[in-house]
Structure formats: C-alpha cells, structure tokens
Design a protein around this motif. Structure first.
Motif, PDB file in Angstrom:
ATOM      1  N   LEU A  14      55.591  37.185  40.796  1.00 58.83           N
ATOM      2  CA  LEU A  14      55.216  38.237  40.463  1.00 58.83           C
ATOM      3  C   LEU A  14      53.596  38.287  40.324  1.00 58.83           C
ATOM      4  CD1 LEU A  14      57.595  39.104  37.314  1.00 58.83           C
ATOM      5  CD2 LEU A  14      58.048  39.918  39.799  1.00 58.83           C
ATOM      6  N   LEU A  15      53.126  39.115  40.949  1.00 54.84           N
ATOM      7  CA  LEU A  15      51.568  39.205  40.873  1.00 54.84           C
ATOM      8  C   LEU A  15      51.371  40.233  39.995  1.00 54.84           C
ATOM      9  CD1 LEU A  15      49.004  39.444  43.678  1.00 54.84           C
ATOM     10  CD2 LEU A  15      48.879  41.037  41.837  1.00 54.84           C
ATOM     11  N   GLN A  16      50.530  39.795  38.914  1.00 51.73           N
ATOM     12  CA  GLN A  16      50.235  40.814  37.565  1.00 51.73           C
ATOM     13  C   GLN A  16      48.907  40.978  37.258  1.00 51.73           C
ATOM     14  OE1 GLN A  16      54.892  40.695  35.609  1.00 51.73           O
ATOM     15  NE2 GLN A  16      53.275  39.890  34.387  1.00 51.73           N
ATOM     16  N   TYR A  72      41.229  37.549  34.827  1.00 46.95           N
ATOM     17  CA  TYR A  72      41.135  36.909  36.192  1.00 46.95           C
ATOM     18  C   TYR A  72      41.318  38.031  37.439  1.00 46.95           C
ATOM     19  CZ  TYR A  72      41.128  32.559  33.733  1.00 46.95           C
ATOM     20  OH  TYR A  72      40.720  31.599  32.711  1.00 46.95           O
ATOM     21  N   ASP A  73      41.295  37.831  38.522  1.00 44.09           N
ATOM     22  CA  ASP A  73      41.748  38.741  39.526  1.00 44.09           C
ATOM     23  C   ASP A  73      43.209  39.165  39.502  1.00 44.09           C
ATOM     24  OD1 ASP A  73      39.325  38.816  40.738  1.00 44.09           O
ATOM     25  OD2 ASP A  73      39.709  37.239  41.892  1.00 44.09           O
ATOM     26  N   PHE A  74      43.810  37.976  39.113  1.00 44.87           N
ATOM     27  CA  PHE A  74      45.365  38.322  38.827  1.00 44.87           C
ATOM     28  C   PHE A  74      46.175  37.034  38.107  1.00 44.87           C
ATOM     29  CE2 PHE A  74      45.086  36.418  42.988  1.00 44.87           C
ATOM     30  CZ  PHE A  74      45.931  35.582  43.114  1.00 44.87           C
ATOM     31  N   GLU A  75      47.150  37.598  37.773  1.00 42.00           N
ATOM     32  CA  GLU A  75      48.163  36.323  37.102  1.00 42.00           C
ATOM     33  C   GLU A  75      49.198  36.207  37.911  1.00 42.00           C
ATOM     34  OE1 GLU A  75      50.117  34.867  33.034  1.00 42.00           O
ATOM     35  OE2 GLU A  75      49.580  37.201  33.057  1.00 42.00           O
ATOM     36  N   MET A  76      49.664  34.807  38.384  1.00 39.11           N
ATOM     37  CA  MET A  76      50.980  34.535  39.033  1.00 39.11           C
ATOM     38  C   MET A  76      52.260  34.095  38.139  1.00 39.11           C
ATOM     39  SD  MET A  76      51.030  31.249  41.506  1.00 39.11           S
ATOM     40  CE  MET A  76      52.594  30.190  41.975  1.00 39.11           C
ATOM     41  N   GLU A 122      37.621  34.927  48.400  1.00 44.55           N
ATOM     42  CA  GLU A 122      37.679  34.111  47.128  1.00 44.55           C
ATOM     43  C   GLU A 122      38.155  34.835  46.172  1.00 44.55           C
ATOM     44  OE1 GLU A 122      34.062  31.308  47.048  1.00 44.55           O
ATOM     45  OE2 GLU A 122      33.225  33.261  47.311  1.00 44.55           O
ATOM     46  N   THR A 123      38.849  33.807  45.146  1.00 44.96           N
ATOM     47  CA  THR A 123      39.517  34.655  44.060  1.00 44.96           C
ATOM     48  C   THR A 123      39.536  33.281  43.001  1.00 44.96           C
ATOM     49  OG1 THR A 123      41.619  35.510  43.313  1.00 44.96           O
ATOM     50  CG2 THR A 123      41.862  33.684  44.788  1.00 44.96           C
ATOM     51  N   ASN A 124      39.727  33.922  41.549  1.00 47.70           N
ATOM     52  CA  ASN A 124      39.966  33.174  40.615  1.00 47.70           C
ATOM     53  C   ASN A 124      41.189  33.880  39.987  1.00 47.70           C
ATOM     54  OD1 ASN A 124      37.854  30.843  39.924  1.00 47.70           O
ATOM     55  ND2 ASN A 124      36.581  32.575  40.641  1.00 47.70           N
ATOM     56  N   PHE A 125      42.231  33.240  39.829  1.00 49.51           N
ATOM     57  CA  PHE A 125      43.458  33.508  39.347  1.00 49.51           C
ATOM     58  C   PHE A 125      44.239  32.541  38.147  1.00 49.51           C
ATOM     59  CE2 PHE A 125      45.336  31.065  42.837  1.00 49.51           C
ATOM     60  CZ  PHE A 125      46.300  30.605  42.351  1.00 49.51           C
ATOM     61  N   LEU A 126      45.088  33.195  37.535  1.00 48.89           N
ATOM     62  CA  LEU A 126      45.713  32.590  36.287  1.00 48.89           C
ATOM     63  C   LEU A 126      47.170  32.162  36.685  1.00 48.89           C
ATOM     64  CD1 LEU A 126      45.222  31.256  33.587  1.00 48.89           C
ATOM     65  CD2 LEU A 126      46.210  33.588  32.523  1.00 48.89           C
TER      66      LEU A 126
END
Length: 270
Positions: free
Chosen positions: A59-61, A66-70, A103-107
């Motif tokens: 699930l992309l939340q 952050y840009d999103f959470e995985m 680029e991205t920073n995600f959790l």
C-alpha cells in the motif's frame, strides 16, 4: 475477480509491478479507501490461481514528513519486514502516479529510505539501511538488511534443491520462531549467482532485494574487500547491482539497483 461474494465488496484499482521477477500488487491508498481487515484479503489477492498473483502486496500511503509511506504485506497475508525489490517497485509506482520525479525520500517499516529513479521510470537505485553486525552460523553469515538473512556459499547452485534446503534452514530450531530468509550464493567470477528461499512466501522467489544486498555484504566481508564496492548479481529473474562502502567494520551508503516495471493494472473486488 476474486471468488468473494460478500455484500460489502468494493472495487479496488491495483497495479502489478515486478523487479527482476520479484512481483507485487500495489495499491494507491492515499485515500485510505483500502481497509485492511484480515490476512485473508491479502492472501487472496496474492494467490496465483484465485487472485492476481504476487510475492507480496504494498500500500502506498500518505505521510506528513515524507513523499509517501510503504506498507508491505507478505504473500501469506501478514505484515512483513523491509522488501528491497518492493521498495524499488513502489518508487517506480510513485513516479507513475506523479508523486515524485527523479528522487524521493519515503518511509518504510525499517525507517526512511532515499531513492533515485530513471527518467523512464523503470530503473531504481534504492538506499538501504546501514549494516554493522554480521554473525556466523557455522560457515554461513547471518545479518539484517531490513529483513533477516542467512547467506551460505555453495557450488553448483543451478542444480541445487533450494526449496528443500532453504525450508529446512528457515524452520530449524534457531530460526523457526521468527523465520529467516535463506540465500545460497555461487561466485561466478565477474558476478554472483544467488537463489533465495523467502519467509512469508515460504518458497523460492525469482529475486530478493534485501537478500542480494545481504549476499553482497557477506561476500565482501568473507573476501576482505574494503572501500567503495560494486557487486553484480544474477538471480533467476534477471540482474541486480549492489553498491556500498565497507571500511572493514561497518557497511554504509548501500544501494540496491535494478529494474522496476509495470506489468499491468486492473480492478478487483475485495
């Protein structure tokens, strides 16, 4: 469609991605419309005969920092630890959705991750967590690269019964309670050949991102290789590359690099 006749069914749009043969169902859940109720929903969606078919579901939340959470689920329906190829696929997915560009920073479950994605959106370099501790279990190496891994160097890996041997190690008294991913590696000179039995899937998969990362680090330690290193790895589903720094004690700046491709998308009743 799934064989599910519940009165409260709803259509959910999904995307199927694969990274070196490691395949996943992805759902854009920023609206929180997909409500995870129990293991059976994910189990059905991942089933290769009665569902979409995959090694796991993500699930992309949304996330405020952050840009999103995985959020990652294993094919057995249970929440999983970090999935490296899944992480690369969800980055490609985020680009496809227009959430990120290059680029991205995600959790993820093991903390924040930085990643770079190609302009075409089909190649992702994913930064993994730093690794400090590598233990030995006989001749094998045991380490955590976001998920726990067992790495054993072997010969004639092509003809090896990875399912039976991996299952036996994963379920031995040392690892049975928490489970461990079991990697077998053969050094073929200019690259490493790796096959992996994954917990949660409880079978051999075509690739394992945290697994090939663990293999590259373990082999660098075994061979006393130091400095800025690159390791090319072949898995059943294709080719991956690990880049990292090793000072003889700690591993840092670890990147898992490889393809991440959209296979198809559709709607399913859940």
């Amino acid at each position: 469609m799934l064989n599910n006749t519940s009165a409260d069914q709803q259509h959910t749009h999904f995307y199927k991605y694969q990274g070196a043969g490691n395949d996943f169902v992805l759902i854009d859940n920023r609206s929180l419309s997909f409500q995870y109720k129990d293991n059976n929903i994910v189990l059905q969606l991942c089933d290769r005969r009665f569902g979409i078919g995959s090694d796991g579901l993500m699930l992309l939340q949304g996330h405020p920092e952050y840009d999103f959470e995985m959020l990652y689920f294993n094919a057995d329906g249970k929440l999983g630890s970090m999935c490296g190829n899944g992480g690369r696929c969800i980055v490609a997915f985020a680009k496809h959705l227009g959430i990120i560009d290059s680029e991205t920073n995600f959790l993820a479950v093991d903390g924040p991750h930085y990643a770079k994605v190609s302009a075409e959106g089909n190649w992702v370099d994913l930064q993994m967590i730093d690794v400090k501790d590598i233990e030995k279990d006989g001749s094998a190496y045991v380490l955590n690269t976001g998920s726990p891994h067992y790495v054993n160097q072997v010969a004639d890996l092509k003809d090896m019964d990875v399912f039976s041997m991996g299952k036996e190690i994963r379920n031995n008294p040392t690892y049975k309670a928490e489970g461990i991913n079991v990697n077998f590696v053969e050094d073929q000179g200019d690259h490493l050949f790796v096959r992996t039995f994954e917990r949660g899937v409880e079978d051999e998969t075509y690739a394992c991102g945290t697994g090939v990362t663990a293999v590259a680090l373990a082999m660098a330690k075994a061979n006393e290789q130091h400095g800025s290193l690159k390791t090319d790895i072949t898995v059943l589903g294709g080719k991956l590359r690990i880049e990292f720094d090793y000072d003889g004690k700690d591993f840092s700046n670890i990147f898992l690099c490889g393809p991440a491709e959209l296979v198809f998308e559709g709607d399913v009743k859940v």
